[in-house]
Write an enzyme that holds these catalytic residues in place. Structure first.
Site, PDB file in Angstrom:
ATOM      1  CG  HIS A  15      58.371 -15.266  57.797  1.00 52.29           C
ATOM      2  ND1 HIS A  15      59.739 -15.312  57.954  1.00 52.29           N
ATOM      3  CD2 HIS A  15      58.142 -15.575  56.493  1.00 52.29           C
ATOM      4  CE1 HIS A  15      60.301 -15.623  56.804  1.00 52.29           C
ATOM      5  NE2 HIS A  15      59.353 -15.803  55.900  1.00 52.29           N
ATOM      6  N   GLY A  40      64.342 -21.039  57.447  1.00 52.07           N
ATOM      7  CA  GLY A  40      64.304 -22.314  58.165  1.00 52.07           C
ATOM      8  C   GLY A  40      64.918 -22.227  59.543  1.00 52.07           C
ATOM      9  CG  PHE A  41      67.443 -23.661  60.684  1.00 50.57           C
ATOM     10  CD1 PHE A  41      67.398 -24.127  59.372  1.00 50.57           C
ATOM     11  CD2 PHE A  41      67.049 -24.521  61.714  1.00 50.57           C
ATOM     12  CE1 PHE A  41      66.997 -25.438  59.097  1.00 50.57           C
ATOM     13  CE2 PHE A  41      66.657 -25.830  61.444  1.00 50.57           C
ATOM     14  CZ  PHE A  41      66.630 -26.285  60.129  1.00 50.57           C
ATOM     15  N   GLY A  42      67.120 -19.610  62.653  1.00 51.05           N
ATOM     16  CA  GLY A  42      67.712 -18.356  63.105  1.00 51.05           C
ATOM     17  C   GLY A  42      69.225 -18.518  63.192  1.00 51.05           C
ATOM     18  N   GLY A  43      69.913 -17.431  63.446  1.00 53.83           N
ATOM     19  CA  GLY A  43      71.350 -17.489  63.691  1.00 53.83           C
ATOM     20  C   GLY A  43      72.222 -17.727  62.470  1.00 53.83           C
ATOM     21  CG  ASP A  86      63.129 -12.619  58.561  1.00 55.18           C
ATOM     22  OD1 ASP A  86      62.172 -13.403  58.362  1.00 55.18           O
ATOM     23  OD2 ASP A  86      63.898 -12.717  59.544  1.00 55.18           O
ATOM     24  N   GLY A  87      66.727 -12.052  58.486  1.00 57.66           N
ATOM     25  CA  GLY A  87      67.737 -13.111  58.452  1.00 57.66           C
ATOM     26  C   GLY A  87      69.129 -12.552  58.632  1.00 57.66           C
ATOM     27  N   GLY A  88      69.720 -12.814  59.775  1.00 56.11           N
ATOM     28  CA  GLY A  88      71.098 -12.374  60.019  1.00 56.11           C
ATOM     29  C   GLY A  88      71.244 -10.880  60.196  1.00 56.11           C
ATOM     30  CG  HIS A  92      59.244 -11.800  61.987  1.00 52.66           C
ATOM     31  ND1 HIS A  92      58.757 -11.414  60.764  1.00 52.66           N
ATOM     32  CD2 HIS A  92      59.963 -12.928  61.770  1.00 52.66           C
ATOM     33  CE1 HIS A  92      59.174 -12.266  59.832  1.00 52.66           C
ATOM     34  NE2 HIS A  92      59.911 -13.193  60.422  1.00 52.66           N
ATOM     35  CB  SER A 119      62.598 -13.380  64.551  1.00 48.35           C
ATOM     36  OG  SER A 119      62.507 -14.802  64.697  1.00 48.35           O
ATOM     37  CG  ASP A 144      60.362 -16.600  62.023  1.00 49.82           C
ATOM     38  OD1 ASP A 144      61.231 -16.150  62.798  1.00 49.82           O
ATOM     39  OD2 ASP A 144      60.110 -16.087  60.912  1.00 49.82           O
ATOM     40  CG  MET A 161      63.106 -14.733  53.239  1.00 46.59           C
ATOM     41  SD  MET A 161      62.847 -14.422  54.994  1.00 46.59           S
ATOM     42  CE  MET A 161      63.973 -15.614  55.728  1.00 46.59           C
ATOM     43  CG  MET A 176      59.241 -19.274  56.377  1.00 48.24           C
ATOM     44  SD  MET A 176      60.605 -19.117  57.546  1.00 48.24           S
ATOM     45  CE  MET A 176      59.690 -18.602  58.994  1.00 48.24           C
ATOM     46  N   GLY A 233      66.503 -11.596  64.953  1.00 47.44           N
ATOM     47  CA  GLY A 233      66.238 -12.625  65.958  1.00 47.44           C
ATOM     48  C   GLY A 233      67.365 -12.717  66.979  1.00 47.44           C
ATOM     49  CG  MET A 262      59.553 -22.215  60.117  1.00 50.95           C
ATOM     50  SD  MET A 262      61.270 -22.537  60.593  1.00 50.95           S
ATOM     51  CE  MET A 262      61.864 -20.848  60.776  1.00 50.95           C
TER      52      MET A 262
HETATM   53  C1  DX5 Z   1      64.365 -17.673  59.379  1.00 53.73           C
HETATM   54  C2  DX5 Z   1      63.319 -16.731  59.978  1.00 53.73           C
HETATM   55  C3  DX5 Z   1      63.933 -15.473  60.519  1.00 53.73           C
HETATM   56  C4  DX5 Z   1      64.948 -15.750  61.611  1.00 53.73           C
HETATM   57  C5  DX5 Z   1      65.624 -14.466  62.008  1.00 53.73           C
HETATM   58  O1  DX5 Z   1      63.734 -18.608  58.535  1.00 53.73           O
HETATM   59  O2  DX5 Z   1      62.373 -16.353  59.003  1.00 53.73           O
HETATM   60  O3  DX5 Z   1      62.878 -14.636  61.028  1.00 53.73           O
HETATM   61  O4  DX5 Z   1      64.309 -16.316  62.730  1.00 53.73           O
HETATM   62  O5  DX5 Z   1      66.558 -14.805  62.997  1.00 53.73           O
HETATM   63  P1  DX5 Z   1      68.064 -14.247  62.889  1.00 53.73           P
HETATM   64  O6  DX5 Z   1      67.928 -12.749  63.040  1.00 53.73           O
HETATM   65  O7  DX5 Z   1      68.760 -14.891  64.036  1.00 53.73           O
HETATM   66  O8  DX5 Z   1      68.584 -14.643  61.541  1.00 53.73           O
HETATM   67 ZN    ZN Z   2      61.074 -14.728  59.610  1.00 55.74          ZN
END
Ligand code: DX5
Ligand code: ZN
Length: 217
Positions: free
Chosen positions: A68, A144-147, A173-175, A34, A9, A36, A139, A70, A195, A38
Site C-alpha cells: 500500500h 498514516g497510522f494504524g489503530g 483499509d483502516g479501523g 498488506h 496489515s 504499508d 480508505m 502511501m 491491522g 509510507m
Molecule cells: C493506515 C494503513 C492501514 C492501517 C490498518 O494508513 O494504510 O493499512 O495500518 O490498520 P488498522 O486496521 O489498525 O486501522
Molecule cells: Zn494500508
C-alpha cells in the site's frame, strides 16, 4: 463470484520480528499480506521500503504481498518493488499526474495494480481508472497510522462501486475489525485489510475467519 480475502496489515505488528509476525498471520489463515509503505511526505509517518520487502520475500516465498504505497511519487518505487517480489502494487491517485502511466508501468513489471483514495477524495475520481486496474482501495481512515477509528461514511463509496461494478475487487483499509466488518460486508467490500484488530487478537485465526465469514455471507 468474488472471493472474500483477508489481508492483515503488519504496520502495528512487532516490526523487530517482521518475518515471524508475518508468518504467524499466514499460518492463522491470512489470504495475503498488506504491507504499508509510507514516505513521510504523502503521510506524516515513515515505515518500510523495498529493501525490507525483498528480505521478507526471501523468507516467505509464496505468499501474496500487496504494498500500500502511501508515497508522493509511486512511479519511483515500481521497479524496486517488482524486484522485491511484490504481487500487488496499490498506490494513491492523489499525488499522481498520470495515473494511466503508473498503472501501465506496474503491470508491465508483472504486478497487479490497485488504485487508492483517501477519505477526502470522491469516488468519481477513481472510477475512471477502474478499467485499467485490478482493484480499488477505499480508505476508511486518514492514511498514516494504524489503530484509528473506522469512518463509516466511506461505505457509500463502496456501495456505489459495488452497485456499478459487480465484479470489481474492492478493498477497505483502516479501523476494520469484528465490530466494523458487517458494514463493510453489507456495502460490498470483498478484500479486507485489518491491522490492530488482528495483530492484537489473542486468537488471530478466529478473528480472520470471523471477518471472512461476514464477507462471504
Ligand atoms: C493506515 C494503513 C492501514 C492501517 C490498518 O494508513 O494504510 O493499512 O495500518 O490498520 P488498522 O486496521 O489498525 O486501522
Ligand atoms: Zn494500508
Amino acid at each position: 463470484h468474488l472471493k472474500a480475502l483477508i489481508g492483515p496489515s503488519i504496520l502495528n505488528a512487532d516490526l523487530s520480528k517482521l518475518y515471524e509476525e508475518s508468518q504467524k498471520l499466514l499460518d492463522n489463515g491470512a489470504d495475503y499480506l498488506h504491507l504499508d509503505v509510507m514516505d513521510g511526505h504523502f503521510v506524516p509517518n515513515l515505515t518500510l521500503g523495498h529493501p525490507v520487502v525483498k528480505c521478507l520475500r526471501g523468507k516467505i516465498k509464496d505468499a501474496f504481498f500487496e504494498t500500500h504505497m502511501m508515497v508522493s511519487n509511486p512511479e519511483q518505487w515500481i521497479l524496486p518493488m517488482a524486484d522485491a517480489g511484490v504481487n500487488q502494487y496499490t498506490f494513491h491517485i492523489e499525488p499522481v499526474d498520470n495515473v494511466e502511466e503508473v498503472c501501465r508501468k506496474v503491470r508491465e513489471n508483472g504486478m497487479k495494480v490497485g488504485v487508492a483514495i483517501k477519505p477526502g477524495t470522491s469516488v468519481t475520481e477513481i472510477e475512471k481508472y477502474i478499467s485499467i486496474s485490478d482493484m480499488v482501495l477505499i480508505m476508511t481512515v486518514e492514511p498514516g497510522f494504524g489503530g484509528q477509528k473506522f469512518m463509516e461514511n466511506q461505505m457509500e463509496k463502496v456501495k456505489y462501486l459495488r452497485d456499478h461494478y459487480p465484479l470489481l475487487d474492492i478493498e477497505v483499509d483502516g479501523g476494520v475489525g469484528p465490530s466494523t466488518i458487517n458494514c463493510c460486508a453489507t456495502a460490498g467490500a470483498n478484500m479486507i485489510v485489518s491491522g490492530t484488530a488482528i495483530i492484537g487478537s489473542n486468537d488471530q485465526a478466529s478473528t480472520i475467519q470471523l471477518m471472512r465469514d461476514a464477507v462471504q455471507q
